[in-house]
Each structure stands twice: as C-alpha cells, then as structure tokens.
Design an enzyme around this catalytic site. Sequence first.
Site, PDB file in Angstrom:
ATOM      1  N   HIS A   1      31.966  57.940   6.030  1.00  0.00           N
ATOM      2  CA  HIS A   1      31.665  59.327   6.393  1.00  0.00           C
ATOM      3  C   HIS A   1      30.269  59.671   5.891  1.00  0.00           C
ATOM      4  CE1 HIS A   1      36.235  60.365   6.367  1.00  0.00           C
ATOM      5  NE2 HIS A   1      35.863  59.765   7.468  1.00  0.00           N
TER       6      HIS A   1
ATOM      7  N   ASP B   1      41.580  60.945   6.367  1.00  0.00           N
ATOM      8  CA  ASP B   1      41.200  60.058   7.461  1.00  0.00           C
ATOM      9  C   ASP B   1      41.539  58.616   7.074  1.00  0.00           C
ATOM     10  OD1 ASP B   1      40.123  59.290   9.866  1.00  0.00           O
ATOM     11  OD2 ASP B   1      38.038  59.379   9.194  1.00  0.00           O
TER      12      ASP B   1
ATOM     13  N   SER C   1      34.861  56.910   2.209  1.00  0.00           N
ATOM     14  CA  SER C   1      34.225  58.228   2.224  1.00  0.00           C
ATOM     15  C   SER C   1      33.567  58.469   0.869  1.00  0.00           C
ATOM     16  CB  SER C   1      35.271  59.280   2.580  1.00  0.00           C
ATOM     17  OG  SER C   1      34.674  60.516   2.821  1.00  0.00           O
TER      18      SER C   1
END
Lengths: 280, 200
Positions: free
Chosen positions: B49, B142, B22
């Site tokens: 992401h 996540d 991310s």
Amino acid sequence: MTGVETTPDDRAADVEFELLLEAIWRRYSYDFRHYARASLRRRVTSAMRRLGVERMSLLQEALLRDVDLFTRLLTMLSVPVSDFFRDPAYFTALRQDVLPMLATYPSLKIWVAGCSTGEEVHSIAILLDELGLLDRALIYATDINPEALRTAEAGVYPQARVPGFTRNYQAAGGTRSLSDYYTAAYDRVVFDRRLRARVAFSDHSLATDAVFAEVQLVSCRNVLIYFDRVLQARAVQLFHDALVPRGFLGIGSRESLHGFATARSFEVVSREQRLYRRLA
Amino acid sequence: MNEALVDTLRLHPPSVIVIGASAGAVDALMQLLPPLPADLPVPVVVVVHVPADRRSALPQLFAQTSALTMCEAEDKMTLQPATVYFAPPDYHLLIEHDGTLALSVDEAVHYSRPSIDVLFESAAESRGDRVLGILLSGASRDGALGLASIREAGGHTWVQSPETAQVAVMPRAALELAPHVTLDPASMGRILADWGTRRG
Ligand SMILES: C[S@@+](CC[C@H](N)C(=O)[O-])C[C@H]1O[C@@H](n2cnc3c(N)ncnc32)[C@H](O)[C@@H]1O
C-alpha cells in the site's frame, strides 16, 4: 486439492464465463470477449453479488430475456472511475508541448476515447480555455457506458471530490482558480456549460465501431488496460487512422504502444507522459 | 519446522509468489527479499500500500540489497522468474491466465488501490494451487480474503507472525479468517532460498 486433474482453463466457471460473454455479444452486440480477463471476471463476480445471482449461467439465462438487467450490468462492467487532471504531469505536457502545436490549425479536433464520467474532457476543455483555444476546438467524447456519458454531459460532481480536483488542477499548472469553472449547489458542483459547448458526447465502442472523424489529438487513458492484446491492437489502429499525419496520441501512465505493429507509425514525444505522435 | 516447509514447497512447487504488505512493509521485505537467490525459479509479485500521488521508490530501494531483478509492473508484462514486480501506485495489479500482468483502476478495495485481495484472488483464479501467498505487516484488513482464497484453491499461505510485525492488524485479520503458516520474514526468506537453490 481435488481428485480430478484440472487445469485452470477447463474449469466449469471458465466455460460459464466465456458463454456469458458470447451471449452478451450475440444478444446485445457489446463485445467483451477481448477484454482483459482477470479484472473483467472480478467485475462480473461483484455484479452477480449486487444483482443477487448465484451463478454465471443463471445470469446468462436472465440476461438473454431481460434488457433492463443488461443495462444495469453494462454500467457495472464498465469502469466509470476518473478524476480531474489525473496524473497532473500529463496535463502539464498537453498544456506546454501539445496544444500549442495544434494552435496553428484553424479548427482543433480532439477525441477523448473512453471519457467515462467526463473528468478528462472537462480537464482538457479547461486547458484549451486557458490557452485561448476553446472557441476553435471541437472535442469528441466517447464511451460505451450510457450512464457515465449522461454524467459527463451534465458536468455535475459531488462537492466532496472538489478538493482533490483542485489539488490536481494546481499540480497540473492551472493558471486560475478551479472555482472559476464551477458553481456550487448544495453538495454538488456544476461545471460551466461553456466548457461543454464544444463537446460532442456519443456512444462509441473501441471494440466494434469504426473511425468517425479526423482529429489532431487522441487522449485515451486507462482504457487500454481493460483490453487484451488483440483488442488493444484494434484500438491503437483506430487511433492511428483517426489522427492526421503528425497528430498526437496520449495514453495512460502505465500503458504503452510497445509491441504493436502500428507502433512503428508513431514516434515518442514523451516516454514519461506516454505521449506519441503519428508519423507523416 | 522450516525443513518441513522446504519439503512441502519441493513436493508441491508454486509457479508464482505473491506478497502483500502495508504499514511495516519495508522492514519486513528487507528481511524477506535479500536472501532470495538470483536463480529463484519463479516470479514474485508484490502489492505494498503506497500513497496514490507518489512515484514508487520501492524497486530502487530493494534493488540495492537483492540479487533479483526489481521493477514496477506495467500492463501486459510477461512474468519472468527471479524478478520482483511491484504494483504501481493507484493501480490494482492482477495475474492473468496467460502468465502476463494486468492493471486496473477499478474502485479501491479496503480503501486501497493497489489492493492485496485483488492480486491474491487473481493469483488463485489463474494459477489454482500453484501459488505461494505471503501476507506481511499492516494496519488494514486487506489481504485476508485473498489469502483465504489462495488456501481454498490449494496453494501455500504464509503470514508474518503477529509478534514480529510492526503492525499486527493485517496478519491477525488473515489468521482470524483461516489458518495459515506463521513465520517471521527472515525465516520466510531462508526457506525460499533453500527451496530455490536445492530444487529438482
Ligand atoms: C477507467 S475509465 C477511464 C476514464 C478516463 N479516460 C480517465 O483516464 O480518467 C475507463 C472507461 O473506458 C470505457 N470503456 C470500456 N470499454 C470501452 C470500449 N470498448 N470503447 C470505449 N470505451 C470503453 C469504460 O466505460 C470507462 O468509462
């Protein structure tokens, strides 16, 4: 690591999963057997958590006798996720390149397959309205999720989603203000009944049902990704059979007709926007 | 230590590498991907992401510095070795039993679509212990559950050492949940390069 040699295919959970799908098919005639496995499996597992069921075989047993439980499960297995003007460029292409071509037909017929909670249907109705074609149009909006269809038919959405809808509408080249199309009521907005006056909502499955009408445009977005190749081929064949010669087909931005036998009967209108046209 | 990890991979080779990243992803991947050899024997599937409304520039970005083929994943693509597949913005990316990729627009997980958990769990589900899961820099939780499920299935799990991550939240979240090998991304790249070229 386990002592017994197993391949992913012969694990107990896989067998349970297949039996569950078989039970749903034989008991309720909803056919999930040819859905893409990985995401369906995820949805079944998360439904089990929400329903408080420990194992798939227990879910199967309960489902066979409990119709209400199946109704609840059905709405959890289908994916009622949608947006107004999702991928704005697709709707710009409909506005500029597709719908004007259909203006020559005395009556325009459009099939929105897998319409979910109605965002795509409303988006297309708005385009038709802005092109002065809405009164001559008939939109068939179909899905297998009865709850989603009810939402679509009501045209009611949370106020909190409206800024996103508005951004997409503008990005798609909307010529008015989106607020011309809805009235706000507390934390919700209701889209004009007029947009749905020419829409027929109905329960129809791409997995088990047949063609029901002849149309000039099929829009089926982000539904094919939930199917395996076998079921995708069936759906694409249905679209082909429903379309008039030279009729248009639009699919999701990461889906394609590549590799299907039926694809030979289509030409590409826009590769980027995944728009196709049935050959004569 | 790195030699031992190469041996572990040779003894117990993965059939796919899955990577999640991310905030700080580009920096970490710029160290990890370039060393990988053009004949890497397995596919690499990556979730980064990215904002939903943007076209992803990641494949082009890494193509310039890497010998591997870079592409954005499409529905039902068949996984090929020496190829890196990036999840498209606004879609979850999953690995199927038959070696193809699948997309979904199911609800976001940890506010993310694509979600790393979704990819990792599908890898564990479809490939069992033949997975190498790698979790890199990020500001999210996540990937923690997904990496734990890869570990539970008997796969290899590597986490970017928090002190080398631009944002350490994601690596830390994974390490709080389960023990994993920690490495800096450049070492990960070197180990995989060693394994990839000295195999068999
Ligand atoms: C992710 S939504 C797509 C909504 C909308 N088309 C869009 O792109 O925004 C997928 C929809 O496909 C529906 N669906 C799933 N299986 C179906 C089937 N066999 N026949 C028709 N619709 C189906 C689901 O109920 C769900 O509403």
